[in-house]
Scaffold this active site. Structure first.
Site, PDB file in Angstrom:
ATOM      1  N   THR A  15       0.773  -1.168   0.188  1.00 22.44           N
ATOM      2  CA  THR A  15      -0.024  -0.078   0.041  1.00 22.44           C
ATOM      3  C   THR A  15       0.828   1.310  -0.065  1.00 22.44           C
ATOM      4  O   THR A  15       0.405   2.206  -0.723  1.00 22.44           O
ATOM      5  CB  THR A  15      -0.845   0.054   1.344  1.00 22.44           C
ATOM      6  OG1 THR A  15      -1.776  -1.196   1.367  1.00 22.44           O
ATOM      7  CG2 THR A  15      -1.834   1.311   1.527  1.00 22.44           C
ATOM      8  N   ASP A  58       1.540  -6.401  -4.596  1.00 18.14           N
ATOM      9  CA  ASP A  58       0.726  -6.578  -3.233  1.00 18.14           C
ATOM     10  C   ASP A  58       1.292  -7.678  -2.450  1.00 18.14           C
ATOM     11  O   ASP A  58       1.475  -8.829  -3.114  1.00 18.14           O
ATOM     12  CB  ASP A  58      -0.696  -6.795  -3.575  1.00 18.14           C
ATOM     13  CG  ASP A  58      -1.809  -6.911  -2.375  1.00 18.14           C
ATOM     14  OD1 ASP A  58      -2.621  -5.830  -2.475  1.00 18.14           O
ATOM     15  OD2 ASP A  58      -1.575  -7.560  -1.479  1.00 18.14           O
ATOM     16  N   SER A  59       1.469  -7.479  -1.101  1.00 19.86           N
ATOM     17  CA  SER A  59       2.173  -8.613  -0.439  1.00 19.86           C
ATOM     18  C   SER A  59       1.234 -10.033  -0.319  1.00 19.86           C
ATOM     19  O   SER A  59       1.823 -10.754   0.186  1.00 19.86           O
ATOM     20  CB  SER A  59       2.770  -8.082   0.848  1.00 19.86           C
ATOM     21  OG  SER A  59       1.625  -7.982   1.929  1.00 19.86           O
ATOM     22  N   ASP A  91       0.113  -6.885   4.668  1.00 21.64           N
ATOM     23  CA  ASP A  91      -0.692  -8.066   4.786  1.00 21.64           C
ATOM     24  C   ASP A  91       0.405  -9.327   5.081  1.00 21.64           C
ATOM     25  O   ASP A  91       0.056 -10.225   6.081  1.00 21.64           O
ATOM     26  CB  ASP A  91      -1.396  -8.505   3.555  1.00 21.64           C
ATOM     27  CG  ASP A  91      -2.664  -7.496   3.433  1.00 21.64           C
ATOM     28  OD1 ASP A  91      -2.739  -6.866   4.373  1.00 21.64           O
ATOM     29  OD2 ASP A  91      -3.224  -7.486   2.328  1.00 21.64           O
ATOM     30  N   ARG A 246      -3.717 -25.922  14.132  1.00 26.00           N
ATOM     31  CA  ARG A 246      -3.794 -24.764  14.524  1.00 26.00           C
ATOM     32  C   ARG A 246      -5.057 -25.097  15.889  1.00 26.00           C
ATOM     33  O   ARG A 246      -6.023 -25.311  15.323  1.00 26.00           O
ATOM     34  CB  ARG A 246      -4.188 -23.627  13.607  1.00 26.00           C
ATOM     35  CG  ARG A 246      -3.311 -23.479  12.596  1.00 26.00           C
ATOM     36  CD  ARG A 246      -3.241 -22.044  12.498  1.00 26.00           C
ATOM     37  NE  ARG A 246      -2.640 -21.399  13.812  1.00 26.00           N
ATOM     38  CZ  ARG A 246      -2.712 -20.010  13.870  1.00 26.00           C
ATOM     39  NH1 ARG A 246      -3.163 -19.230  13.018  1.00 26.00           N
ATOM     40  NH2 ARG A 246      -2.394 -19.495  15.044  1.00 26.00           N
ATOM     41  N   GLN A 278      -4.459 -21.230  18.200  1.00 23.93           N
ATOM     42  CA  GLN A 278      -5.227 -20.303  17.494  1.00 23.93           C
ATOM     43  C   GLN A 278      -5.048 -18.970  18.446  1.00 23.93           C
ATOM     44  O   GLN A 278      -5.367 -17.869  17.831  1.00 23.93           O
ATOM     45  CB  GLN A 278      -6.730 -20.506  17.495  1.00 23.93           C
ATOM     46  CG  GLN A 278      -6.626 -21.744  16.304  1.00 23.93           C
ATOM     47  CD  GLN A 278      -8.144 -22.300  16.240  1.00 23.93           C
ATOM     48  OE1 GLN A 278      -9.214 -21.502  16.522  1.00 23.93           O
ATOM     49  NE2 GLN A 278      -8.163 -23.414  15.802  1.00 23.93           N
ATOM     50  N   CYS A 279      -4.761 -19.013  19.557  1.00 24.98           N
ATOM     51  CA  CYS A 279      -4.503 -17.784  20.534  1.00 24.98           C
ATOM     52  C   CYS A 279      -3.249 -17.219  20.429  1.00 24.98           C
ATOM     53  O   CYS A 279      -2.329 -17.763  20.277  1.00 24.98           O
ATOM     54  CB  CYS A 279      -4.663 -18.036  22.039  1.00 24.98           C
ATOM     55  SG  CYS A 279      -6.105 -18.640  22.326  1.00 24.98           S
TER      56      CYS A 279
HETATM   57  N1  ASP Z   1      -2.629  -5.246   0.428  1.00 25.46           N
HETATM   58  C1  ASP Z   1      -1.558  -4.488   0.849  1.00 25.46           C
HETATM   59  C2  ASP Z   1      -0.155  -5.277   0.819  1.00 25.46           C
HETATM   60  O1  ASP Z   1      -0.052  -5.995   2.016  1.00 25.46           O
HETATM   61  C3  ASP Z   1      -1.901  -4.177   2.002  1.00 25.46           C
HETATM   62  C4  ASP Z   1      -0.756  -3.092   2.751  1.00 25.46           C
HETATM   63  O2  ASP Z   1       0.340  -2.736   2.352  1.00 25.46           O
HETATM   64  O3  ASP Z   1      -0.830  -2.614   3.798  1.00 25.46           O
HETATM   65  O4  ASP Z   1       0.449  -5.452   0.149  1.00 25.46           O
END
Ligand code: ASP
Length: 342
Positions: A15, A58-59, A91, A246, A278-279
């Site tokens: 982002t 995008d990650s 992400d 998990r 999962q916690c």
């Molecule tokens: N979808 C975006 C990513 O992980 C979200 C971010 O960057 O915060 O690339």
């Protein structure tokens, strides 16, 4: 340090550098565009070289191959730079920071990952602060003149976290990350306060990069009502080289015979089966309840207070070394890079 510090900034996407497309979705854009938005960067007393993924992503599209690309870039120019700043989507940042922590051995320089919740071109964006503070942290020196944070860390919204202890917890808040089982490494206010007792010491010896990762890990998320028909095919899939269960709470899981029998079968075959709760906060203690003890008895490996992200990346790394059975278990239970409290 008498000479001017040198930093390599690697832009992978996320982002932080995105722009809004006509369809209303964010799309990764160029590093040039991103840097043009923070002229303040030139005020730092250092020289910054930049590099970028050919196609910033995008990650959500991050793969072990991308981790290898980042690790190799660090290795190639390790002698040339004093610190490395990785701009990354939030992400999967916790997966990348966990993976890098295991892939980079004898690390003696800061590798700081950061990103943002809003693109840098947006007036209320958190990107500017995240980049500028990350840079200040990357350049910080200790009393002996060495790097203050010689480890893989994540900086986000005024906090610095150990890379293999952090998790993304919010898609909405600027404070998007938490480190549930390990203290923050630093907090940025008017000045940056370092939690020195919790920061790793630089390791002696030449940097050594471990690129072999085996991603053939099956993940079973337990839930009330899970059925043999849906879950057994994954447990018994011959492609799977290790399983992560998990579990609930302190490492408990349903005690249905089909699940116990199937996991007992794969454990006896030497395949690693790891129990990650999962916690987020707390630790796996399989012997605390009868519901967990049964899984301890058949040979599941407890992940302690590791995050899921760290446990997954550690598993990929140990599978990449061809470890199985008892050897895998011994290595997994060791504290390799500060990822687990022992
Ligand atoms: N979808 C975006 C990513 O992980 C979200 C971010 O960057 O915060 O690339």
């Amino acid at each position: 340090m008498s000479r001017e510090a040198k930093v390599l900034m690697l832009y992978t996407g996320g982002t932080i550098g995105m722009i809004l497309q006509e369809n209303g979705s964010y799309h990764p854009f160029s590093l040039e565009n991103l840097l043009a938005q923070i002229p303040e960067i030139s005020q730092f007393d250092c020289s910054i070289d930049t590099d970028s993924f050919d196609e910033p992503i995008d990650s959500s599209n991050m793969l072990p191959e991308h981790w290898q690309r980042i690790a190799l870039r660090i290795k190639e120019d390790y002698g040339k730079y004093d610190a490395f700043l990785i701009l990354h989507g939030s992400d999967t940042m916790a997966y990348t920071s966990s993976a890098l922590s295991f892939m980079l051995n004898n690390l003696g320089k800061p590798v700081i990952l950061t990103g943002s919740q809003l693109p840098i071109g947006i007036p209320r964006s958190d990107a500017r602060e995240n980049i500028l503070s990350s840079l200040e942290i990357a350049l910080a020196r200790n009393d002996e003149g060495g790097p203050l944070v010689p480890e893989v860390a994540v900086y986000f919204e005024f906090d610095l976290y150990r890379g293999n202890r952090v998790q993304k917890v919010s898609a909405q808040d600027f404070e998007a990350f938490q480190s549930p089982n390990y203290p923050k490494l630093a907090e940025a206010g008017v000045s940056i306060k370092y939690n020195r007792n919790y920061i790793a010491r630089a390791t002696a010896g030449a940097l050594q990069v471990n690129l072999d990762l085996d991603p053939r890990v099956g993940v079973i998320h337990c839930f009330p009502g899970m059925t043999a028909e849906l879950v057994l095919p994954q447990i018994l899939n011959p492609q799977v080289q290790a399983l992560i269960i998990r579990s609930f709470g302190a490492g408990n899981a349903p005690n249905q015979t089909w699940l116990l029998d199937a996991l007992s079968q794969v454990c006896s075959s030497g395949m690693p089966v790891i129990n990650v709760s999962q916690c987020s906060a707390g630790t796996v203690e399989m012997t605390k309840y009868e519901a967990g003890r049964k899984y301890h008895e058949i040979g599941l490996i407890g992940a302690g207070d590791m995050t899921f992200e760290a446990a997954l990346c550690k598993t990929m790394l140990l599978l990449g070394k061809n470890l199985k059975g008892e050897e895998f278990k011994l290595a997994f239970c060791e504290n390799l890079k500060g990822e687990v409290s022992i």
